[in-house]
Enzyme design. Structure first.
Site, PDB file in Angstrom:
ATOM      1  N   VAL A 128      42.748  40.946  44.626  1.00  0.00           N
ATOM      2  CA  VAL A 128      42.497  40.154  43.427  1.00  0.00           C
ATOM      3  C   VAL A 128      41.112  39.512  43.465  1.00  0.00           C
ATOM      4  O   VAL A 128      40.617  39.145  44.528  1.00  0.00           O
ATOM      5  CB  VAL A 128      43.598  39.069  43.254  1.00  0.00           C
ATOM      6  N   CYS A 129      40.494  39.414  42.306  1.00  0.00           N
ATOM      7  CA  CYS A 129      39.217  38.733  42.072  1.00  0.00           C
ATOM      8  C   CYS A 129      38.073  39.415  42.829  1.00  0.00           C
ATOM      9  O   CYS A 129      37.637  40.493  42.447  1.00  0.00           O
ATOM     10  CB  CYS A 129      39.354  37.259  42.443  1.00  0.00           C
ATOM     11  N   HIS A 130      37.582  38.824  43.930  1.00  0.00           N
ATOM     12  CA  HIS A 130      36.577  39.507  44.748  1.00  0.00           C
ATOM     13  C   HIS A 130      37.215  40.286  45.895  1.00  0.00           C
ATOM     14  O   HIS A 130      36.510  40.971  46.641  1.00  0.00           O
ATOM     15  CB  HIS A 130      35.567  38.496  45.308  1.00  0.00           C
ATOM     16  N   GLY A 203      43.779  42.642  40.534  1.00  0.00           N
ATOM     17  CA  GLY A 203      43.768  41.555  39.566  1.00  0.00           C
ATOM     18  C   GLY A 203      42.360  41.033  39.372  1.00  0.00           C
ATOM     19  O   GLY A 203      41.521  41.118  40.268  1.00  0.00           O
TER      20      GLY A 203
END
Length: 230
Positions: A128-130, A203
């Site tokens: 998720v994200c980075h 995500g």
């Protein structure tokens, strides 16, 4: 769950590390669903935490739960070293974000091999994200791995809006697209968005951490029902 060990940012004295809610939100989704969770990081021990993720406006209910959870805090302070982790011992792996993975997990050969081992064994990988920066190391191990993959990740727009686009070595969305992935994001920045491509779940941002974990649980449950997962 694989966590970053990197805390430095470029062109600033500001620090990064694990975005706490991106760890705690999925962690408690897994715990509450009855899973046993083990934590690892590139260097082992206690990972750095992004100070911004501990500011009041970014604190989630799971963050507060974590502060009162001595078992979870002890696990977070004593993560395994990444190169000691074997895909054979686990059902799935989850990579939280924070900017740190842009530096360490994206360039960690052990992480790239681990991701491929999970997928080759029919076991899901989520990030998720980075956290999806870890997929770059898998691409390095297997050129063409990301070509045609449908992913989500922290967007270029979001990076600009949080004011850190000048403090990172590259823009994650751009890098993943350069490697052949199709990166899909929410129409409005910072809204939750999750993509599933086979065994790969990604995500977009902090709000996507819990939903990405739920998607992983649903995938694992589906495996169990079909007899694929032990």
């Amino acid at each position: 769950m694989i966590l970053t060990s990197h805390s430095g940012m470029e062109n600033t004295d500001g620090k990064t590390g694990v975005w706490l809610g991106e760890f705690t939100d999925p962690y408690y989704e897994f715990i509450d669903a009855g899973y046993h969770v083990e934590l690892a990081s590139q260097k082992g021990g206690r990972p750095p935490v992004d100070p911004m993720s501990e500011l009041t406006e970014n604190v989630t209910g799971s963050n507060r739960r974590f502060q009162d959870d001595e078992v979870a805090k002890a696990a977070f302070s004593h993560t395994k070293v990444l190169d000691q982790v074997s895909a054979a011992e686990y059902d799935a792996v989850f990579y939280p974000g924070g900017h740190g993975p842009l530096w360490d997990l994206a360039n960690d050969n052990n992480s790239g091999i681990l991701i491929l081992d999970f997928l080759d064994s029919g076991k899901p990988v989520a990030a998720v994200c980075h956290g999806p920066a870890a997929l770059i190391s898998a691409e390095r191990q297997r050129p063409g791995f990301l070509r045609g993959k449908i992913l989500s990740a922290f967007s270029n727009t979001e990076e600009t809006l949080v004011g850190r686009s000048g403090n990172v070595p590259y823009l994650l969305q751009t890098k993943l697209e350069e490697l052949g992935a199709e990166v899909k994001t929410a129409f409005v920045p910072f809204l939750s968005h999750v993509e599933k491509d086979g065994l790969l779940i990604t995500g977009q941002n902090p709000l996507s951490a819990g939903p990405a974990a739920k998607a992983l649980i649903n995938l694992l449950t589906g495996h169990a029902e079909s007899g694929i997962e032990e």
